[in-house]
Design a protein around this motif. Structure first.
Motif, PDB file in Angstrom:
ATOM      1  N   ALA A  73      97.739 -55.045  17.688  1.00 26.14           N
ATOM      2  CA  ALA A  73      96.281 -55.326  18.232  1.00 26.14           C
ATOM      3  C   ALA A  73      96.023 -56.522  18.229  1.00 26.14           C
ATOM      4  O   ALA A  73      94.895 -56.906  18.911  1.00 26.14           O
TER       5      ALA A  73
ATOM      6  N   MET B  97      94.288 -58.907  16.475  1.00 24.10           N
ATOM      7  CA  MET B  97      93.024 -59.012  16.076  1.00 24.10           C
ATOM      8  C   MET B  97      92.587 -59.903  14.761  1.00 24.10           C
ATOM      9  O   MET B  97      91.409 -60.291  14.526  1.00 24.10           O
ATOM     10  N   ALA B  98      93.897 -60.054  14.159  1.00 25.35           N
ATOM     11  CA  ALA B  98      93.588 -60.893  12.868  1.00 25.35           C
ATOM     12  C   ALA B  98      92.675 -62.345  12.952  1.00 25.35           C
ATOM     13  O   ALA B  98      93.103 -62.914  13.877  1.00 25.35           O
TER      14      ALA B  98
ATOM     15  N   PRO C 141      92.797 -59.334   8.475  1.00 25.26           N
ATOM     16  CA  PRO C 141      92.166 -58.065   9.006  1.00 25.26           C
ATOM     17  C   PRO C 141      90.668 -58.293   9.296  1.00 25.26           C
ATOM     18  O   PRO C 141      90.166 -59.046   8.202  1.00 25.26           O
TER      19      PRO C 141
ATOM     20  N   ARG D 266      86.655 -56.172  13.266  1.00 20.16           N
ATOM     21  CA  ARG D 266      87.379 -55.630  14.545  1.00 20.16           C
ATOM     22  C   ARG D 266      88.365 -54.773  14.220  1.00 20.16           C
ATOM     23  O   ARG D 266      88.392 -53.479  15.045  1.00 20.16           O
ATOM     24  N   HIS D 267      89.252 -55.053  13.595  1.00 20.63           N
ATOM     25  CA  HIS D 267      90.528 -54.066  13.192  1.00 20.63           C
ATOM     26  C   HIS D 267      89.900 -52.697  12.512  1.00 20.63           C
ATOM     27  O   HIS D 267      90.429 -51.806  13.015  1.00 20.63           O
TER      28      HIS D 267
ATOM     29  N   TYR E  94      88.125 -50.477  14.951  1.00 17.80           N
ATOM     30  CA  TYR E  94      89.259 -49.950  16.030  1.00 17.80           C
ATOM     31  C   TYR E  94      89.975 -48.666  15.708  1.00 17.80           C
ATOM     32  O   TYR E  94      90.055 -47.757  16.339  1.00 17.80           O
ATOM     33  N   TYR E  95      90.518 -49.005  14.406  1.00 15.56           N
ATOM     34  CA  TYR E  95      91.281 -47.938  13.857  1.00 15.56           C
ATOM     35  C   TYR E  95      90.296 -46.513  13.390  1.00 15.56           C
ATOM     36  O   TYR E  95      90.780 -45.504  13.624  1.00 15.56           O
TER      37      TYR E  95
ATOM     38  N   VAL F 207      99.122 -48.880  11.152  1.00 12.77           N
ATOM     39  CA  VAL F 207      98.425 -50.111  11.448  1.00 12.77           C
ATOM     40  C   VAL F 207      99.760 -51.092  12.027  1.00 12.77           C
ATOM     41  O   VAL F 207     100.598 -50.917  11.334  1.00 12.77           O
ATOM     42  N   GLU F 208      99.036 -52.070  12.849  1.00 12.64           N
ATOM     43  CA  GLU F 208      99.907 -52.809  13.654  1.00 12.64           C
ATOM     44  C   GLU F 208     100.927 -53.855  12.344  1.00 12.64           C
ATOM     45  O   GLU F 208     100.498 -53.557  11.146  1.00 12.64           O
TER      46      GLU F 208
ATOM     47  N   VAL G  34      90.509 -51.763   5.861  1.00 15.81           N
ATOM     48  CA  VAL G  34      91.210 -51.143   6.975  1.00 15.81           C
ATOM     49  C   VAL G  34      91.609 -49.764   6.563  1.00 15.81           C
ATOM     50  O   VAL G  34      91.439 -48.751   6.962  1.00 15.81           O
TER      51      VAL G  34
ATOM     52  N   TRP H 127      93.591 -60.650  21.646  1.00 17.47           N
ATOM     53  CA  TRP H 127      93.342 -59.359  20.883  1.00 17.47           C
ATOM     54  C   TRP H 127      93.228 -58.310  22.147  1.00 17.47           C
ATOM     55  O   TRP H 127      92.937 -58.731  23.105  1.00 17.47           O
TER      56      TRP H 127
END
Length: 661
Positions: A30, A32-33, A38, A41-42, A45-46, A59-60, A89, A360
Motif C-alpha cells: 500500500a 502508506m508508511a 504505519p 491512512r493504513h 484502509y484495512y 497487511v503489506e 493496524v 501510496w
C-alpha cells in the motif's frame, strides 16, 4: 447461507481461528508508511475491507532487514518501539471481524538502493531485476542475520496483536532465490541439494514456530513463472511446498503469478486471462496434506472465486484489486447482491501504477481507497439539508458526482448531451479487451436508477436553461474535445499542423465512435503513450487496417509502463503487424501521407497513409462554464472540463464535490 456463492461463504478453520468466509484481502504494498511506520491512512484502509466482510487480511510486506527496503512508503525494519504503532493496524482489522496477518519479506538481489542505501544481498551475487545494480553473495553470518530478522519481525507482529505472519517466498525474492538452482549457485550448506536450498526457509519457519507458539498462524507466499525455464517448475515448487507442509511448518500457502523475471504477470492487467493463480493453486492443492491453499492473482469477482473453490482448486481465494475497487465486495456478495459490486477494471493505473511511482496506492474507480480516514471509508452520511442538484455531463466525473450526491440524500438530475452515459470513457470501453469499463458504466446506470436519479439523455443545455432550472447546486462535468489543430507538444512553435485543411485527419474519439472512415492505411500520432492512442491502434488493426503508430517517445506505450501493460501490449501489436516509428513527429499532412521528422537526426521523410489519427492532448469543453460566469451563477467544475486529464481524477473530483455539497 447466500444462494449464489455457497462455497465462498462457508466458514473454514485456520490455525485455531474460524474464518467467516473464504475471502482473503491479500498482501500488497500500500506504500502508506511515514517514517517507516504505519499511519492512520493504513489503519482505515484495512479496517474498511474488514468492515466490508473480508475474512482474513494480510497487511503489506514488512522488510525484515535494511537490505530489503524497496519503496519510500515501506515499513522500516526497526526495534520493539514499532510495536504500539502496528498494534493500531492489527486492532483495526480484528475489531471488525477479520483475522489479521502480517507479511514478512526480503527481495534479495532485487533491492532499491535509492531507498535502502544498502548493498543488495542474494545467494550468489546475481544482478537485480528491479534496477541496474548488482548484488552481494551473502556470507553465512549474513544468512543467519537475515533469518533472525524474519524471526524477530514475527515476534513483534505477535506482540502487536497479529494472528500470524506470512513468509514471502514469491516472485523470485530472497527465499525463492535460495530455492532456485539458477539463482543459488552456492557450494556450501546453503546450496546444491534440495535440502540445502530449503535450509533458509526451514530455519525461518521452524524458529518462528518456536518463538511464537503453535497457535500463531504461519503462512507461505509463492508464485510461478512458467514461461521462464530458469524459474522453478510447478512440480519443483510443489515438492518444496510439500516438504514444508509435511514438516508442519505452515498453516497455509498463497499462490500467485509472475515475479521479477515475468514482471507483467505479477499484477496482471486485463490483457491476461482471469484466475491466473488458480493453476498453481490446484497443483499445490493436490500436493499438500495439512496446509490450506489460497489462490491469488486476477481473481477479481465473487463469480471467479466461487468457480475456483467449486473446482477444488483452492481452499480460500485472495481478491486484492477487487476489494480495493469495492471494499464491501464480500458483504454485497454475501447478501446475494453481486450487481451492486463496483467491479475492478484491471487497469493497474492507481494501484500498481501509483506504487510503481512510489506513491501510496489508490484506485481509478474508487477514489476513497487510501482516503478512508479522511472520507469516512467508502460509506456515506446522509445530509441533514437535502438540495436540488443538477449535474451536467454523464462521463466519469458526472456519474460519480450524481451517484454520491444521491447516496447522501440530495435530489439529483443528471443531463447528458449524447444518447449514452460514459463520455469518452465509454469509447475506451469499446477498445479490445476493455469491456470491464462498459460493465462499470452499466453499474453506474443500475446505481443511479436505484437512487432515483433523474437521468436525461440527448439533453443539451444552454446556460439560460441551467439558470432557469433553479438548482441549489450546479456541477459541470462536460468533458473535453480534440482541439482540431494538430498541435504537438514535441513541436511547440507550430500552432496548427500544416495540411490539416486537406482532410482525413481525425481525433481518436471520432474513430472509436465510428464517426470517421479511416481508409486502409492509418497513421496514428500518439503523444500520450497510453490506452487512448495504443488501444485505438489495436482496435484499428483488429478491424483490418494497416496501422503505423508515430510517437515522439522512445518506445510505444510509454505511459503504460508504470502499469506493467506496455510489454504485453507491444507483443499484441506486433502480432497484428502494427508498425511503429518512434522519436518522430509530424511536420506536415499531405492528404495521402505525412512528412515526419526524426528528433535525433533532424532528417525528414515521407510516410504514406490514407488518414492521420491524432491522440494528442484535448482541450476543455468549458464554454458552458464561461457562459455561466457571465450570469454570475455559482457552479462547480470537475473532470476534463476543468482540465483534460486521465480518468482517475474525474472520479476523484466527482466524489469530492458530492461529499462537499
Amino acid at each position: 447461507m447466500p444462494k449464489l456463492f455457497p462455497h465462498l461463504f462457508s466458514p473454514i478453520e485456520l490455525g485455531g481461528r474460524t474464518l467467516r468466509n473464504r475471502i482473503v484481502f491479500g498482501a500488497h504494498t500500500a506504500n502508506m508508511a511515514e517514517g517507516g511506520l504505519p499511519t492512520e491512512r493504513h489503519a482505515a484502509y484495512y479496517a474498511e475491507r474488514a468492515i466490508g466482510g473480508a475474512a482474513m487480511i494480510v497487511v503489506e510486506p514488512m522488510p525484515v532487514h535494511p537490505a530489503a527496503v524497496l519503496t519510500r512508503g515501506n515499513f522500516r525494519p526497526s526495534d520493539d518501539s514499532v510495536i504500539p504503532h502496528f498494534r493500531k493496524v492489527a486492532a483495526a482489522i480484528k475489531d471488525n471481524g477479520a483475522v489479521a496477518i502480517q507479511q514478512l519479506y526480503h527481495i534479495g538481489a532485487h533491492g532499491d538502493s535509492d531507498n535502502s542505501y544498502h548493498p543488495h544481498w542474494s545467494p550468489s551475487g546475481l544482478p537485480s531485476y528491479h534496477d541496474s545494480d548488482g548484488s552481494h553473495p551473502m556470507s553465512e553470518a549474513e544468512i543467519w542475520e537475515t533469518i533472525d530478522g524474519f524471526v524477530q519481525a514475527a515476534r513483534r507482529c505477535q506482540e502487536a496483536g497479529f494472528d500470524g505472519v506470512e513468509v514471502w517466498a514469491a516472485y523470485l525474492g530472497l527465499v525463492d532465490q535460495f530455492w532456485t538452482p539458477w539463482s543459488n549457485r552456492r557450494d556450501d550448506d546453503w546450496g546444491g541439494s534440495l535440502e540445502n536450498r530449503t535450509r533458509m526457509s526451514r530455519e525461518i519457519l521452524t524458529r518462528i514456530r518456536a518463538i511464537c507458539g503453535s497457535d500463531f498462524i504461519v503462512g507461505l507466499a509463492v508464485s510461478d513463472e512458467p514461461d521462464y525455464s530458469v524459474a522453478l517448475s510447478r512440480e519443483a515448487l510443489a515438492e518444496i511446498v510439500g516438504m514444508h507442509d509435511e514438516l508442519g511448518l505452515i498453516d497455509y500457502v498463497t499462490c500467485g503469478s509472475g515475479g521479477y523475471l515475468d514482471f507483467h504477470k505479477l499484477m496482471p492487467t486485463f490483457l491476461y486471462p482471469e484466475k491466473l493463480g488458480a493453476d498453481l493453486a490446484a497443483t499445490l492443492k493436490r500436493t499438500v496434506k495439512k496446509a490450506l491453499v489460497i489462490a491469488e492473482s486476477h481473481i477479481r469477482t465473487p463469480e471467479n472465486a466461487e468457480t475456483v473453490l467449486g473446482e477444488g482448486a483452492a481452499d480460500l481465494v485472495s481478491i486484492v484489486r477487487g476489494q480495493i475497487a469495492d471494499p464491501h465486495l464480500a458483504r454485497k456478495a454475501s447478501d446475494d447482491r453481486p450487481d451492486d459490486i463496483r467491479g475492478c477494471i484491471s487497469c493497474n493505473q492507481m494501484c500498481w501504477g501509483r506504487r510503481s511511482r512510489d506513491y501510496w496506492i489508490s484506485c481509478l474507480i474508487n477514489p476513497s481507497a487510501g482516503r478512508e480516514f479522511e472520507w469516512g471509508g467508502d460509506r456515506f452520511t446522509r445530509t441533514a439539508e437535502p438540495k436540488k442538484v443538477l449535474v451536467v455531463g454523464g462521463g466519469p466525473a458526472g456519474l460519480e458526482a450524481a451517484r454520491v450526491a444521491a447516496e447522501r440524500g440530495h435530489k439529483v438530475t443528471l443531463v447528458e448531451a449524447s444518447s449514452r452515459l460514459g463520455g469518452s470513457f465509454l469509447l475506451a470501453g469499446m477498445q479490445p479487451r476493455r469491456g470491464q469499463i462498459l460493465d462499470l458504466i452499466q453499474w453506474y446506470e443500475r446505481q443511479l436508477a436505484k437512487l432515483q436519479v433523474d437521468v436525461r439523455l440527448n439533453c443539451y443545455l444552454e446556460a439560460s436553461e441551467i439558470s432557469d432550472y433553479g438548482a441549489d447546486s450546479i456541477v459541470l462535468a462536460t468533458g473535453s474535445l480534440s482541439p482540431e489543430t494538430g498541435f504537438q507538444k514535441a513541436l511547440p512553435a507550430v500552432e496548427t499542423l500544416p495540411g490539416m485543411e486537406k482532410g482525413n485527419v481525425f481525433a481518436v474519439e471520432a474513430i472509436m465512435a465510428r464517426q470517421a472512415r479511416p481508409g486502409k492505411r492509418v497513421l496514428l500520432l500518439d503523444e500520450g503513450g497510453g490506452w487512448r492512442g495504443c488501444g485505438t491502434a489495436w482496435k484499428l488493426a483488429e478491424d483490418g487496417h494497416e496501422v503505423t503508430i508515430l510517437s515522439p517517445d522512445p518506445f510505444i506505450g510509454k505511459e503504460l509502463q508504470r502499469t506493467t501493460a506496455d510489454v504485453p501490449l507491444r507483443r499484441i501489436l506486433s502480432r497484428l503487424n502494427v508498425n511503429s516509428l518512434v522519436e518522430v513527429s509530424v511536420v506536415e499532412w499531405h492528404g495521402n501521407g505525412a512528412t515526419i521528422v526524426d528528433h535525433n537526426t533532424g532528417q525528414q521523410s515521407f510516410v504514406e497513409g490514407d488518414c492521420l489519427v491524432l491522440a494528442t492532448t484535448n482541450m476543455s469543453a468549458n464554454w458552458l462554464a464561461h457562459d455561466l460566469q457571465g450570469q454570475d451563477l455559482a457552479f462547480h467544475q470537475i473532470g476534463d472540463c476543468a482540465a483534460p486529464r486521465q480518468a482517475p481524477f474525474a472520479f476523484y473530483e466527482g466524489r469530492k464535490v458530492a461529499l462537499e455539497l
